[in-house]
Design an enzyme around this catalytic site. Structure first.
Site, short mmCIF file in Angstrom:
data_model
loop_
_atom_site.label_atom_id
_atom_site.label_comp_id
_atom_site.label_asym_id
_atom_site.label_seq_id
_atom_site.Cartn_x
_atom_site.Cartn_y
_atom_site.Cartn_z
N ASP A 22 0.81 -1.12 0.11
CA ASP A 22 -0.07 -0.18 0.16
C ASP A 22 0.97 1.27 0.17
O ASP A 22 0.37 2.22 -0.72
CB ASP A 22 -0.85 -0.17 1.11
CG ASP A 22 -2.33 -0.69 0.92
OD1 ASP A 22 -2.60 -1.02 -0.32
OD2 ASP A 22 -2.61 -1.19 1.84
N GLY A 23 1.94 1.37 0.61
CA GLY A 23 2.84 2.45 0.79
C GLY A 23 3.36 2.49 -0.62
O GLY A 23 3.40 3.90 -0.94
N ARG B 232 2.18 6.21 -2.51
CA ARG B 232 3.19 7.26 -2.99
C ARG B 232 3.02 7.54 -4.45
O ARG B 232 3.09 8.70 -4.71
CB ARG B 232 4.70 6.95 -2.76
CG ARG B 232 4.89 6.95 -1.15
CD ARG B 232 6.32 6.71 -0.85
NE ARG B 232 6.65 5.52 -1.21
CZ ARG B 232 6.69 4.41 -0.26
NH1 ARG B 232 6.14 4.55 0.93
NH2 ARG B 232 7.09 2.98 -0.64
N ALA C 149 -6.99 1.56 7.16
CA ALA C 149 -5.36 1.63 7.76
C ALA C 149 -5.42 1.89 9.09
O ALA C 149 -6.17 1.22 9.72
CB ALA C 149 -4.63 2.82 6.75
N TYR C 150 -4.51 2.77 9.43
CA TYR C 150 -4.19 3.03 10.79
C TYR C 150 -5.50 3.23 11.67
O TYR C 150 -5.66 2.92 12.86
CB TYR C 150 -3.35 4.30 10.97
CG TYR C 150 -2.49 4.33 12.31
CD1 TYR C 150 -2.76 3.59 13.36
CD2 TYR C 150 -1.61 5.17 12.61
CE1 TYR C 150 -2.23 3.79 14.48
CE2 TYR C 150 -1.09 5.54 13.99
CZ TYR C 150 -1.50 4.80 14.87
OH TYR C 150 -0.59 5.01 15.95
N ASP D 288 -2.12 8.94 22.78
CA ASP D 288 -0.83 9.01 22.13
C ASP D 288 -0.83 9.78 20.72
O ASP D 288 0.19 10.25 20.37
CB ASP D 288 -0.75 7.57 21.75
CG ASP D 288 -0.04 6.87 22.91
OD1 ASP D 288 0.14 7.28 23.99
OD2 ASP D 288 -0.10 5.36 22.96
N LEU E 152 -8.63 2.11 11.42
CA LEU E 152 -9.12 1.03 11.70
C LEU E 152 -8.27 0.08 12.85
O LEU E 152 -9.12 -0.39 13.72
CB LEU E 152 -9.10 -0.16 10.52
CG LEU E 152 -9.68 -1.44 10.69
CD1 LEU E 152 -11.18 -1.33 11.09
CD2 LEU E 152 -9.70 -2.46 9.47
N ASN F 252 -4.39 8.30 2.75
CA ASN F 252 -4.89 7.70 3.69
C ASN F 252 -5.19 8.50 4.99
O ASN F 252 -6.37 8.89 5.18
CB ASN F 252 -3.98 6.55 4.25
CG ASN F 252 -4.37 5.41 3.59
OD1 ASN F 252 -5.26 5.19 2.99
ND2 ASN F 252 -3.43 4.27 3.69
N ASP F 253 -4.04 9.05 5.53
CA ASP F 253 -4.39 9.84 6.84
C ASP F 253 -3.05 10.72 7.26
O ASP F 253 -2.15 10.69 6.71
CB ASP F 253 -4.59 8.88 7.84
CG ASP F 253 -3.48 7.78 8.04
OD1 ASP F 253 -2.28 8.10 7.76
OD2 ASP F 253 -3.83 6.54 8.33
#
Length: 280
Positions: free
Chosen positions: A68-69, A73, A180-181, A168, A183, A138-139
């Site tokens: 995915d990364g 990109r 992604a993160y 955090d 979730l 994504n985020d």
């Protein structure tokens, strides 16, 4: 049709998958480019080797091979992209390595393009002047810096204080980033066709703090409540330090990501398939 092939050769299977893609493209008589730095790996193919800037300028579409990364990109270059999975899950991949025979449909124009909203993320000084600008598919994650203890992060929505989170960090994501993160942090899964912005706190020190979904034209400002330095990461890239006199501004971007879809799959089909792979 001219194609830019972008492989992430740090992935274990990316070279073999990329060579298989080249074989298919060669058999189809496709015109495609690969960066010159990879010529020693692809010299037996019919690719034209050039620098990345020229390759992106000349191409009509991009094929990205990796996880995915890699796909995310490559999608920021402003060209329609087809992701091919050479990672483990790859929610953004349009094809698996076993489906490369479908590349013929790509050259025949038998595909659709899914347009995904993006976020514009700016680090602004106290006067509101943007010092840095990034774009996210994504985020954007605003989190504590090098300290072990939780950070106090204030979030403003359309100029009004939404909440002070002791956590955090806080994730601001698109519907695409909801798998992604966000979730992993307990956020909801949102169909990418429902344009919106998600706000998900990370490990918040509260029993009642939940993810929230806002209209896509929302504006957010995030900063340390106690004036500490915090970190900003866009789409999992290296963290940028946000000093105590600055804040992070997040809005909908004017640009969007364009993802090529060859297979006749719905969002739920993809979601169920990928989550099943994750369980395995």
């Amino acid at each position: 049709m001219k194609i830019a092939l972008i492989p992430n050769l740090t992935r274990k299977n990316a070279l073999s998958v990329s060579l298989a893609v080249c074989e298919q493209l060669d058999n189809l008589g496709a015109k495609y480019y690969i960066e010159s730095e990879f010529e020693d790996k692809f010299y037996l193919t019919k690719a034209e080797f050039t620098d990345k800037d020229r390759m992106i300028t000349l191409c009509d579409i991009i094929i990205a091979v990796g996880g995915d990364g890699t796909i995310i990109r490559a999608a920021k270059y402003g060209k329609p992209i087809l992701g091919i999975n050479a990672g483990r899950i790859a929610f953004m991949a349009g094809l698996e390595p076993t489906e490369l025979d479908m590349l013929g449909d790509l050259l025949d124009g038998k595909y659709e393009i899914d347009r995904r909203m993006m976020l514009e993320v700016q680090i602004c000084d106290k006067d509101g002047t943007a010092q840095e600008t990034s774009y996210c598919i994504n985020d954007a994650v605003v989190a504590r810096g090098g300290r072990i203890k939780m950070e106090e992060i204030s979030v403003e929505h359309n100029g009004r204080l939404l909440n002070n989170f002791t956590a955090d960090g806080v994730i601001v994501s698109t519907p695409t980033g909801s798998t992604a993160y966000s979730l992993s942090a307990g956020g909801p899964v949102v169909d990418p066709q429902i344009e919106s912005i998600l706000l998900t706190p990370i490990c918040t020190h509260s029993l009642f703090s939940r993810a929230l979904i806002f209209k896509p034209d929302s504006e957010f400002r995030l900063y340390s409540t106690v004036g500490d330095e915090i970190g900003l990461s866009c789409d999992g890239e290296d963290t940028i330090t946000v000093n105590k006199d600055s804040y992070v501004k997040v809005t909908r971007a004017k640009m969007c990501g364009e993802f090529i879809r060859i297979k006749n799959e719905t969002f739920l089909d993809i979601l169920n398939s990928k989550l099943e792979q994750r369980r395995l």
